[in-house]
Design an enzyme around this catalytic site. Structure first.
Site, PDB file in Angstrom:
ATOM      1  N   ARG A   1       0.825  -1.234   0.000  1.00  0.00           N
ATOM      2  CA  ARG A   1       0.000   0.000   0.000  1.00  0.00           C
ATOM      3  C   ARG A   1       0.853   1.275   0.000  1.00  0.00           C
ATOM      4  O   ARG A   1       0.436   2.301   0.543  1.00  0.00           O
ATOM      5  CB  ARG A   1      -0.946   0.044   1.212  1.00  0.00           C
ATOM      6  CG  ARG A   1      -1.886  -1.104   1.321  1.00  0.00           C
ATOM      7  CD  ARG A   1      -2.924  -1.169   0.217  1.00  0.00           C
ATOM      8  NE  ARG A   1      -3.736  -2.340   0.400  1.00  0.00           N
ATOM      9  CZ  ARG A   1      -3.431  -3.546  -0.123  1.00  0.00           C
ATOM     10  NH1 ARG A   1      -2.377  -3.694  -0.910  1.00  0.00           N
ATOM     11  NH2 ARG A   1      -4.199  -4.581   0.114  1.00  0.00           N
TER      12      ARG A   1
ATOM     13  N   SER B   1     -10.605  -0.586   4.288  1.00  0.00           N
ATOM     14  CA  SER B   1      -9.746  -0.684   5.474  1.00  0.00           C
ATOM     15  C   SER B   1      -9.116   0.659   5.785  1.00  0.00           C
ATOM     16  O   SER B   1      -8.528   1.296   4.915  1.00  0.00           O
ATOM     17  CB  SER B   1      -8.640  -1.714   5.233  1.00  0.00           C
ATOM     18  OG  SER B   1      -9.205  -2.994   5.155  1.00  0.00           O
TER      19      SER B   1
ATOM     20  N   GLU C   1      -4.208   3.705   6.293  1.00  0.00           N
ATOM     21  CA  GLU C   1      -4.066   3.418   4.864  1.00  0.00           C
ATOM     22  C   GLU C   1      -4.743   4.540   4.070  1.00  0.00           C
ATOM     23  O   GLU C   1      -4.318   4.886   2.977  1.00  0.00           O
ATOM     24  CB  GLU C   1      -4.726   2.065   4.560  1.00  0.00           C
ATOM     25  CG  GLU C   1      -4.742   1.697   3.098  1.00  0.00           C
ATOM     26  CD  GLU C   1      -5.300   0.296   2.847  1.00  0.00           C
ATOM     27  OE1 GLU C   1      -5.128  -0.597   3.706  1.00  0.00           O
ATOM     28  OE2 GLU C   1      -5.916   0.101   1.791  1.00  0.00           O
TER      29      GLU C   1
HETATM   30  C1  LIG Z   1     -15.741  -0.805   0.368  1.00  0.00           C
HETATM   31  C2  LIG Z   1     -14.291  -0.573   0.048  1.00  0.00           C
HETATM   32  C3  LIG Z   1     -13.426  -1.655  -0.073  1.00  0.00           C
HETATM   33  C4  LIG Z   1     -12.082  -1.445  -0.369  1.00  0.00           C
HETATM   34  N1  LIG Z   1     -11.261  -2.539  -0.481  1.00  0.00           N
HETATM   35  C5  LIG Z   1      -9.963  -2.358  -0.814  1.00  0.00           C
HETATM   36  C6  LIG Z   1      -9.087  -3.482  -0.986  1.00  0.00           C
HETATM   37  O1  LIG Z   1      -9.481  -4.632  -0.871  1.00  0.00           O
HETATM   38  N2  LIG Z   1      -7.792  -3.232  -1.298  1.00  0.00           N
HETATM   39  C7  LIG Z   1      -7.306  -1.970  -1.449  1.00  0.00           C
HETATM   40  O2  LIG Z   1      -6.121  -1.821  -1.762  1.00  0.00           O
HETATM   41  N3  LIG Z   1      -8.101  -0.902  -1.294  1.00  0.00           N
HETATM   42  C8  LIG Z   1      -9.409  -1.051  -0.983  1.00  0.00           C
HETATM   43  N4  LIG Z   1     -10.211   0.044  -0.810  1.00  0.00           N
HETATM   44  C9  LIG Z   1      -9.616   1.389  -0.896  1.00  0.00           C
HETATM   45  C10 LIG Z   1      -9.607   2.025  -2.279  1.00  0.00           C
HETATM   46  O3  LIG Z   1     -10.632   1.499  -3.107  1.00  0.00           O
HETATM   47  C11 LIG Z   1      -8.258   1.873  -2.998  1.00  0.00           C
HETATM   48  O4  LIG Z   1      -7.212   2.459  -2.258  1.00  0.00           O
HETATM   49  C12 LIG Z   1      -8.278   2.495  -4.398  1.00  0.00           C
HETATM   50  O5  LIG Z   1      -7.082   2.163  -5.067  1.00  0.00           O
HETATM   51  C13 LIG Z   1      -8.435   4.013  -4.387  1.00  0.00           C
HETATM   52  O6  LIG Z   1      -8.736   4.426  -5.708  1.00  0.00           O
HETATM   53  P1  LIG Z   1      -9.507   5.786  -5.999  1.00  0.00           P
HETATM   54  O7  LIG Z   1      -9.580   5.962  -7.470  1.00  0.00           O
HETATM   55  O8  LIG Z   1     -10.797   5.815  -5.272  1.00  0.00           O
HETATM   56  O9  LIG Z   1      -8.479   6.819  -5.393  1.00  0.00           O
HETATM   57  P2  LIG Z   1      -8.785   8.066  -4.435  1.00  0.00           P
HETATM   58  O10 LIG Z   1      -9.341   7.587  -3.157  1.00  0.00           O
HETATM   59  O11 LIG Z   1      -9.553   9.082  -5.179  1.00  0.00           O
HETATM   60  O12 LIG Z   1      -7.301   8.577  -4.200  1.00  0.00           O
HETATM   61  C14 LIG Z   1      -6.381   7.793  -3.455  1.00  0.00           C
HETATM   62  C15 LIG Z   1      -4.984   8.384  -3.644  1.00  0.00           C
HETATM   63  O13 LIG Z   1      -4.599   8.222  -4.997  1.00  0.00           O
HETATM   64  C16 LIG Z   1      -4.231   9.475  -5.555  1.00  0.00           C
HETATM   65  N5  LIG Z   1      -4.558   9.447  -6.987  1.00  0.00           N
HETATM   66  C17 LIG Z   1      -5.770   9.184  -7.543  1.00  0.00           C
HETATM   67  N6  LIG Z   1      -5.665   9.227  -8.886  1.00  0.00           N
HETATM   68  C18 LIG Z   1      -4.375   9.521  -9.171  1.00  0.00           C
HETATM   69  C19 LIG Z   1      -3.640   9.708 -10.382  1.00  0.00           C
HETATM   70  N7  LIG Z   1      -4.208   9.596 -11.579  1.00  0.00           N
HETATM   71  N8  LIG Z   1      -2.311   9.997 -10.300  1.00  0.00           N
HETATM   72  C20 LIG Z   1      -1.720  10.115  -9.097  1.00  0.00           C
HETATM   73  N9  LIG Z   1      -2.353   9.955  -7.913  1.00  0.00           N
HETATM   74  C21 LIG Z   1      -3.670   9.656  -7.955  1.00  0.00           C
HETATM   75  C22 LIG Z   1      -5.020  10.497  -4.767  1.00  0.00           C
HETATM   76  O14 LIG Z   1      -4.422  11.782  -4.826  1.00  0.00           O
HETATM   77  C23 LIG Z   1      -4.953   9.895  -3.379  1.00  0.00           C
HETATM   78  O15 LIG Z   1      -3.735  10.188  -2.757  1.00  0.00           O
HETATM   79  C24 LIG Z   1     -11.574  -0.133  -0.531  1.00  0.00           C
HETATM   80  C25 LIG Z   1     -12.455   0.958  -0.428  1.00  0.00           C
HETATM   81  C26 LIG Z   1     -13.802   0.747  -0.149  1.00  0.00           C
HETATM   82  C27 LIG Z   1     -14.716   1.928  -0.076  1.00  0.00           C
END
Ligand SMILES: Cc1cc2nc3c(=O)[nH]c(=O)nc-3n(C[C@H](O)[C@H](O)[C@H](O)COP(=O)(O)OP(=O)(O)OC[C@H]3O[C@@H](n4cnc5c(N)ncnc54)[C@H](O)[C@@H]3O)c2cc1C
Length: 305
Positions: free
Chosen positions: A170, A219, A289
């Site tokens: 992560r 998480s 995280e």
């Molecule tokens: C119900 C639920 C279950 C989940 N289960 C998991 C799991 O099993 N495993 C897991 O790893 N995560 C999980 N997550 C967390 C999350 O989905 C992940 O971390 C996911 O990768 C975040 O993606 P996002 O597009 O929503 O990013 P955001 O939440 O919008 O951003 C996260 C970070 O990424 C950065 N970012 C976004 N886009 C870019 C880009 N294009 N370039 C550079 N930086 C960028 C943002 O600035 C921020 O720092 C879960 C979340 C929920 C709500």
């Protein structure tokens, strides 16, 4: 109001509530919220943003806690526009940063490529998964990355091999600051078609153990070496602990739920309270995280159990 090019003024959203763009449904307004049409548009926009204006990237906001004071400067969202996903070689796909991870899982199964099922468990974009090294069901994003395309604040594009990034659980350390993901090439193996049902099985298993459908960020804490954050939180008796409109999930102790009326300050206070208690009871420091961004939170409400 932050300085951006006049030509973009009609297309930006001012004071855009970030609660609309985060899965916790909390967070104050972004000064400026912009969704570029394509790469040229994004590059022109970035060039027009003054060097002193902070830039924050957002995917689907599924790992973001935006504080109640909102985000200073510019927020850029690529979801809904940067959504091309192609097979570029027998074992390789190229996805733009705005592609939903669940689509990568589905499409790779159709193409007979894997293991990509784990992407079905990540409710974010590929950009977010690259920034977080998101992983689920034993799979992890950067195990598949061959190279990425990025853009810097001067609108210049770069192509970088995966080896330039320091990647761990992560955590992703880019070779330079202020470069954001536009796209990535991911390598998979040929897989038989029966893997189709695996996604359904994995998601069913997840539904049984996690509060899917409720407002959360998945998480909250990373797992400490050799243990599980959820186990430590549960053993400290913190399931159900509530501050304002947020509580530690009764179903999965590493999830914090917004019951509808939580503020970001409620969530942040609960995170701090869980950290303190786990430290006191187990002597373990839990690391969030979730990414916390934005201006200082409003007043904190009382806690209950
Ligand atoms: C119900 C639920 C279950 C989940 N289960 C998991 C799991 O099993 N495993 C897991 O790893 N995560 C999980 N997550 C967390 C999350 O989905 C992940 O971390 C996911 O990768 C975040 O993606 P996002 O597009 O929503 O990013 P955001 O939440 O919008 O951003 C996260 C970070 O990424 C950065 N970012 C976004 N886009 C870019 C880009 N294009 N370039 C550079 N930086 C960028 C943002 O600035 C921020 O720092 C879960 C979340 C929920 C709500």
């Amino acid at each position: 109001m932050p300085a951006i090019g006049a030509e973009f003024l009609p297309r930006i959203r001012r004071n855009e509530p970030m609660s609309r763009h985060t899965s916790w449904h909390v967070g104050g307004p972004a000064d400026i919220y912009f969704t570029p049409d394509d790469r040229a548009d994004l590059a022109a926009f970035l060039r027009s943003v003054s060097a002193d204006v902070p830039i924050c990237w957002v995917g689907l906001g599924s790992n973001l806690l935006v504080r109640d004071g909102g985000i200073e400067g510019v927020v850029i969202s690529m979801h809904g526009t940067f959504d091309r996903l192609e097979r570029v070689a027998p074992d390789m796909v190229c996805g733009e940063a705005g592609v939903a991870c669940a689509r990568i899982a589905r499409q790779c199964i159709k193409w007979g490529l894997g293991p990509a099922e784990f992407f079905a468990g990540i409710p974010g974009t590929l950009g977010g998964a690259l920034a977080m090294n998101a992983g689920a069901f034993g799979g992890e994003t950067w195990r598949h990355v061959v190279e990425v395309e990025t853009i810097d604040r001067r609108g210049r594009e770069h192509r970088r091999p995966a080896s330039e990034y320091r990647v761990s659980y992560r955590h992703v350390e880019p070779p330079v600051a202020e470069e954001w993901f536009l796209a990535a090439k991911l390598r998979f193996e040929a897989r038989p078609a029966e893997h189709r049902s695996e996604v359904d099985l994995l998601l069913e298993r997840r539904k049984a153990t996690q509060p899917i459908g409720e407002w959360s960020c998945g998480s909250v804490f990373t797992n400490p070496p050799g243990d599980h954050a959820a186990r430590l939180i549960e053993a400290a008796g913190l399931k159900g602990l509530r501050i304002g409109g947020a509580s530690v999930s009764l179903k999965h102790a590493n999830f914090i739920i917004n019951h509808g009326e939580a503020t970001a300050a409620d969530v942040e206070s609960l995170i701090a309270r869980v950290q303190d208690e786990v430290q006191r009871v187990h002597g373990v420091h839990l690391h969030p995280e979730v990414r916390m961004v934005g201006r200082a939170a409003a007043r904190t409400r009382g806690e209950s159990h």
